[in-house]
Scaffold this active site. Sequence first.
Site, mmCIF file in Angstrom:
data_model
loop_
_atom_site.group_PDB
_atom_site.id
_atom_site.type_symbol
_atom_site.label_atom_id
_atom_site.label_comp_id
_atom_site.label_asym_id
_atom_site.label_seq_id
_atom_site.Cartn_x
_atom_site.Cartn_y
_atom_site.Cartn_z
ATOM 1 N N GLY A 136 -22.837 74.521 23.925
ATOM 2 C CA GLY A 136 -23.377 75.719 25.022
ATOM 3 C C GLY A 136 -23.732 76.919 23.870
ATOM 4 O O GLY A 136 -23.721 76.844 22.814
ATOM 5 N N ILE A 138 -11.822 68.043 27.081
ATOM 6 C CA ILE A 138 -10.773 68.675 27.137
ATOM 7 C C ILE A 138 -9.825 68.511 28.447
ATOM 8 O O ILE A 138 -8.803 68.895 28.384
ATOM 9 C CB ILE A 138 -11.272 70.155 27.020
ATOM 10 C CG1 ILE A 138 -11.779 70.765 28.399
ATOM 11 C CG2 ILE A 138 -12.150 70.569 25.886
ATOM 12 C CD1 ILE A 138 -11.920 72.346 28.641
ATOM 13 N N THR A 174 -13.831 85.514 32.538
ATOM 14 C CA THR A 174 -14.878 85.933 33.289
ATOM 15 C C THR A 174 -14.549 87.149 34.045
ATOM 16 O O THR A 174 -13.651 87.412 34.322
ATOM 17 C CB THR A 174 -15.489 84.850 34.177
ATOM 18 O OG1 THR A 174 -16.706 85.462 34.945
ATOM 19 C CG2 THR A 174 -14.554 84.251 34.983
ATOM 20 N N TYR A 177 -14.816 79.486 41.173
ATOM 21 C CA TYR A 177 -14.817 79.618 39.899
ATOM 22 C C TYR A 177 -14.125 80.700 39.298
ATOM 23 O O TYR A 177 -13.369 80.644 38.252
ATOM 24 C CB TYR A 177 -16.464 80.119 39.313
ATOM 25 C CG TYR A 177 -16.576 80.565 38.076
ATOM 26 C CD1 TYR A 177 -16.649 79.408 36.958
ATOM 27 C CD2 TYR A 177 -16.998 81.852 37.733
ATOM 28 C CE1 TYR A 177 -17.059 79.704 35.608
ATOM 29 C CE2 TYR A 177 -16.952 81.928 36.301
ATOM 30 C CZ TYR A 177 -17.250 80.970 35.395
ATOM 31 O OH TYR A 177 -17.507 81.484 34.141
ATOM 32 N N LYS A 211 -10.869 80.098 36.710
ATOM 33 C CA LYS A 211 -10.787 80.887 35.791
ATOM 34 C C LYS A 211 -9.652 81.561 35.367
ATOM 35 O O LYS A 211 -9.160 81.886 34.298
ATOM 36 C CB LYS A 211 -12.119 81.694 35.437
ATOM 37 C CG LYS A 211 -13.560 80.748 35.131
ATOM 38 C CD LYS A 211 -13.364 79.899 33.950
ATOM 39 C CE LYS A 211 -13.611 80.538 32.828
ATOM 40 N NZ LYS A 211 -13.686 80.101 31.765
#
Length: 289
Positions: A10, A36, A99, A125, A129
């Site tokens: 990425g 992972i 984030t 999300y 996270k």
Amino acid sequence: MKVIIAGAGGLLGARLTESLSSVHEVCALKRADLDITDGAAVDAVCLRERPDLVVNCAVAQVDPCEQDPQMAEAVNVAGPRNLARSAAAIGAAILHFSTNYVFEGTRTDGGFYTIDDETRPVNVYGRVKLAGERAVIEANPRSYIFRTSWVYGPGKESFLASVPKKLRKKESVQAIVDCYSSTTYVRDLARRTDEILARGRYGIYHTVNAGVCSYYEFAAEAARLLGLSEEQAAGLIMKRSESQMNRPALRPAWTPMACRLSDELGLAPMRDWRAALAGYVEEVLREEI
């Protein structure tokens, strides 16, 4: 050190591979090299490579998480936990990227979120996270958590990365006016990563360029740096509200961040977002020569 980077394909993983390789021995693993979410595979890699540090850049992004919460949980919680546990088992540290979306984004005082503020995510999300952060810290006391936001740079055609290129070609862009955060130029993020690792203090860091802007303000500044007139910019940058974009996941409206731990270490704030954007625009222009 010997460093494993998961998610090396990425934007951030590729840049960290480049920067860390100049000093350390780096084993860069893309998604095809390491899943992972497969705990046995993670254990096998860590036992084979015996790293001093594991860096997790692997992530499931915002809208896909909203559409597939089970996948989101696997990639953003179980995966980081696997990496942290395997690292701990061999005495290695872990650096996990998180984030701004762990925050609700509803504060009205114009302030910046720090690690002292309550985390209250508004989408899948953000929730996974945050759970991923907690899983990493619980599994491995030698943990660095880097919260960052709106990361851009060469190699990923996100809105922020593509705006200077499109405006340069006189192509129109849609820019959201009512979401504000801290932008992060990936090259600056890599430099700050080097600085924090050199100091060796574990904890939660907010690693972003200084200041705050909306997507629209970012685009307008890119237009100015490219030498476009206000009239030209107005004709190319289409103002939109977040609600008009019809994206699957709700976005928090205000999430700029500031770093308490960097201050304690004597690190100056990362450069202002305008200066960082100017650096990226120069990079874009060099690529076109």
